[in-house]
Structure formats: C-alpha cells, structure tokens
Design an enzyme around this catalytic site. Structure first.
Site, short mmCIF file in Angstrom:
data_model
loop_
_atom_site.label_atom_id
_atom_site.label_comp_id
_atom_site.label_asym_id
_atom_site.label_seq_id
_atom_site.Cartn_x
_atom_site.Cartn_y
_atom_site.Cartn_z
N LYS A 13 0.83 -1.23 0.00
CA LYS A 13 0.00 0.00 0.00
C LYS A 13 0.85 1.26 0.00
CE LYS A 13 -2.08 -0.15 4.14
NZ LYS A 13 -1.27 -1.14 4.75
N ARG A 83 -9.30 1.84 9.26
CA ARG A 83 -8.96 0.45 9.54
C ARG A 83 -10.08 -0.27 10.25
NH1 ARG A 83 -3.02 1.24 9.18
NH2 ARG A 83 -2.00 -0.74 9.30
N ARG A 117 11.15 -7.63 5.67
CA ARG A 117 11.16 -6.19 5.35
C ARG A 117 12.24 -5.42 6.11
NH1 ARG A 117 5.66 -2.74 5.59
NH2 ARG A 117 5.69 -3.13 7.83
N ARG A 144 11.58 -2.84 11.34
CA ARG A 144 10.58 -2.13 12.15
C ARG A 144 10.27 -2.92 13.43
NH1 ARG A 144 5.58 0.05 8.58
NH2 ARG A 144 4.45 -0.93 10.29
N ARG A 155 -1.53 -8.29 13.64
CA ARG A 155 -1.93 -7.31 12.63
C ARG A 155 -2.75 -7.98 11.53
NH1 ARG A 155 3.88 -5.57 11.53
NH2 ARG A 155 3.20 -4.05 9.99
P1 AMP Z 1 1.31 0.62 9.16
O1 AMP Z 1 2.52 1.48 9.03
O2 AMP Z 1 0.19 1.05 8.28
O3 AMP Z 1 1.64 -0.85 9.03
O4 AMP Z 1 0.79 0.83 10.67
C1 AMP Z 1 1.60 0.46 11.77
C2 AMP Z 1 0.79 0.51 13.04
O5 AMP Z 1 0.33 1.85 13.28
C3 AMP Z 1 -0.47 -0.36 13.09
O6 AMP Z 1 -0.20 -1.70 13.40
C4 AMP Z 1 -1.25 0.36 14.20
O7 AMP Z 1 -0.70 0.08 15.49
C5 AMP Z 1 -0.96 1.82 13.90
N1 AMP Z 1 -1.94 2.38 12.95
C6 AMP Z 1 -1.72 2.79 11.68
N2 AMP Z 1 -2.85 3.24 11.11
C7 AMP Z 1 -3.82 3.09 12.04
C8 AMP Z 1 -5.21 3.34 12.06
N3 AMP Z 1 -5.87 3.85 11.00
N4 AMP Z 1 -5.88 3.05 13.21
C9 AMP Z 1 -5.28 2.56 14.28
N5 AMP Z 1 -3.97 2.26 14.33
C10 AMP Z 1 -3.24 2.54 13.22
#
Ligand code: AMP
Length: 201
Positions: A13, A83, A117, A144, A155
């Site tokens: 994404k 989400r 990753r 990460r 996740r």
């Molecule tokens: P990502 O970088 O998109 O993989 O997001 C990493 C982490 O950030 C997720 O596992 C959540 O803990 C938090 N996060 C990102 N976007 C959201 C969202 N829209 N709602 C809640 N938590 C989020």
C-alpha cells in the site's frame, strides 16, 4: 479526489500510495507514518502510540483522527486509514470518498514480506533482508519494531476481523476495486492508474 487504499500490512500500500500521490497530485496520508512521527518526538502521546504499534494493536481512533486531520488536503490518498468501521464513519464526516482500492495478497505472502522487510535509516526506502545496505542511498537498514512474528500475527488477524469488512461498508456506493497485489510494483501501479483514470474521465 479522495482515494482509500485498503490492504494488509505488507501488501505494498505504502509503495503504491506514494506513486499514485505523485502522479495525480494527491496528498499521501499514511496513518502509520503520521503516528510514527509522533512516536519520534518522544512525547507521552508518542510513547502510548508506540506501545500499541509494537503489540500490533490498533491505536485508538480518537488519537488517529486527531493526528490525521493536521495533514488533510483537498485531494488525498489514504494509506492505512480507515482500519475499522468507526474510522470509516469518522472519515465520511469530513471527506467524500470517490474510490476504494483493495490491494489483495494472501496471508503467507504478507508474513513472508514482513519478516524480511527492512527500511533505510536515511532515506526511508523499503527493501528486504537480501540487501545489507540501502540499494538507493547506501544507508543503514533497520527492521521495524512491529515486524516481529507476534505483532505480524496480530496485525493480520485484525485486518481480517475489522478492516476487511469495510469492503462491505463501501460496496453499496459502487466504488470498490480489488487489485491483485502479488505482482510487480509496476504492473500493480499500471492497473491502479487505469482504475483511477476510468473513474475520473
Ligand atoms: P502501518 O505502518 O500502516 O503498518 O501501521 C503500523 C501501526 O500503526 C499499526 O499496526 C497500528 O498500530 C498503527 N496504525 C496505523 N494506522 C492506524 C489506524 N488507522 N488506526 C489505528 N492504528 C493505526
């Protein structure tokens, strides 16, 4: 124009959102990045956010929405937001969503990509563990803190439980497109561009 990009962690994404934002002049809003930026400030709020992120849990909607509102432009591509249903309803309060693109990959592919990753400390480029330095700028690579087996499992489960059902939420508006995410970055980008072009002629 407002586009929502839905996809599991590891679906690509972020990579696609960045390219689409550049091509169509949209603001790329990655809630993961927005939240990580707050973590990097070392604030109390940032510490709370990191705790949710490292466990692979969702950060509470009120925190995410507050952070996201600071970045909103007239035309946006949302990467990682909404989400869950609560967030989708909140988003409907302040923008009109024109297109939802679901970048679909199987769980095994997500697990494989996430465990390998690596990200560049200097330029942010995302690559994999076959490289020892960043292929773009030679910077140091890191993993990460939420790309651990436990957090990855959480996740992915959360994605199926609360994010994937959003496709049903948007379905009546006839704006949902499913794109196969197990192809080259360019092939996927080409398909998404065709969808965007067709939707905005
Ligand atoms: P990502 O970088 O998109 O993989 O997001 C990493 C982490 O950030 C997720 O596992 C959540 O803990 C938090 N996060 C990102 N976007 C959201 C969202 N829209 N709602 C809640 N938590 C989020």
């Amino acid at each position: 124009m407002n586009i929502v990009l839905i996809g599991m962690a590891g679906s690509g994404k972020g990579t696609q959102a960045k390219k689409i934002a550049e091509k169509y002049g949209l603001k790329h809003i990655s809630t993961g990045d927005v939240l990580r930026a707050e973590v990097a400030t070392g604030s109390d709020l940032g510490k709370k956010i990191k705790d949710f992120q490292d466990k692979g849990e969702l950060v509470p909607t009120s925190i995410v929405v507050e952070a996201l509102k600071k970045y909103l432009a007239d035309n946006n591509i949302f990467d990682g937001f909404p989400r869950n249903l609560e967030q989708a309803k909140a988003l409907d309060e302040f923008v009109k969503i024109d297109l939802v693109i679901y970048l679909k990959i199987p769980d095994e592919v997500a697990v494989d990509r996430l465990s390998k990753r690596r990200q560049c400390e200097s330029c942010g480029f995302i690559t994999d563990s076959s490289h020892s330095r960043c292929p773009v700028c030679g910077g140091r690579l890191f993993q990460r803190s939420d790309d651990t087996p436990e957090a990855i499992k959480k996740r992915l489960a959360l994605f199926h439980d609360v994010t994937e059902p959003l496709l049903e939420y948007y379905k009546p508006r006839d704006i949902v497109h499913v794109v196969d995410g197990v192809r080259s970055v360019d092939e996927i980008f080409h398909e998404i561009c065709a969808i965007v072009d067709e939707s905005f002629v």
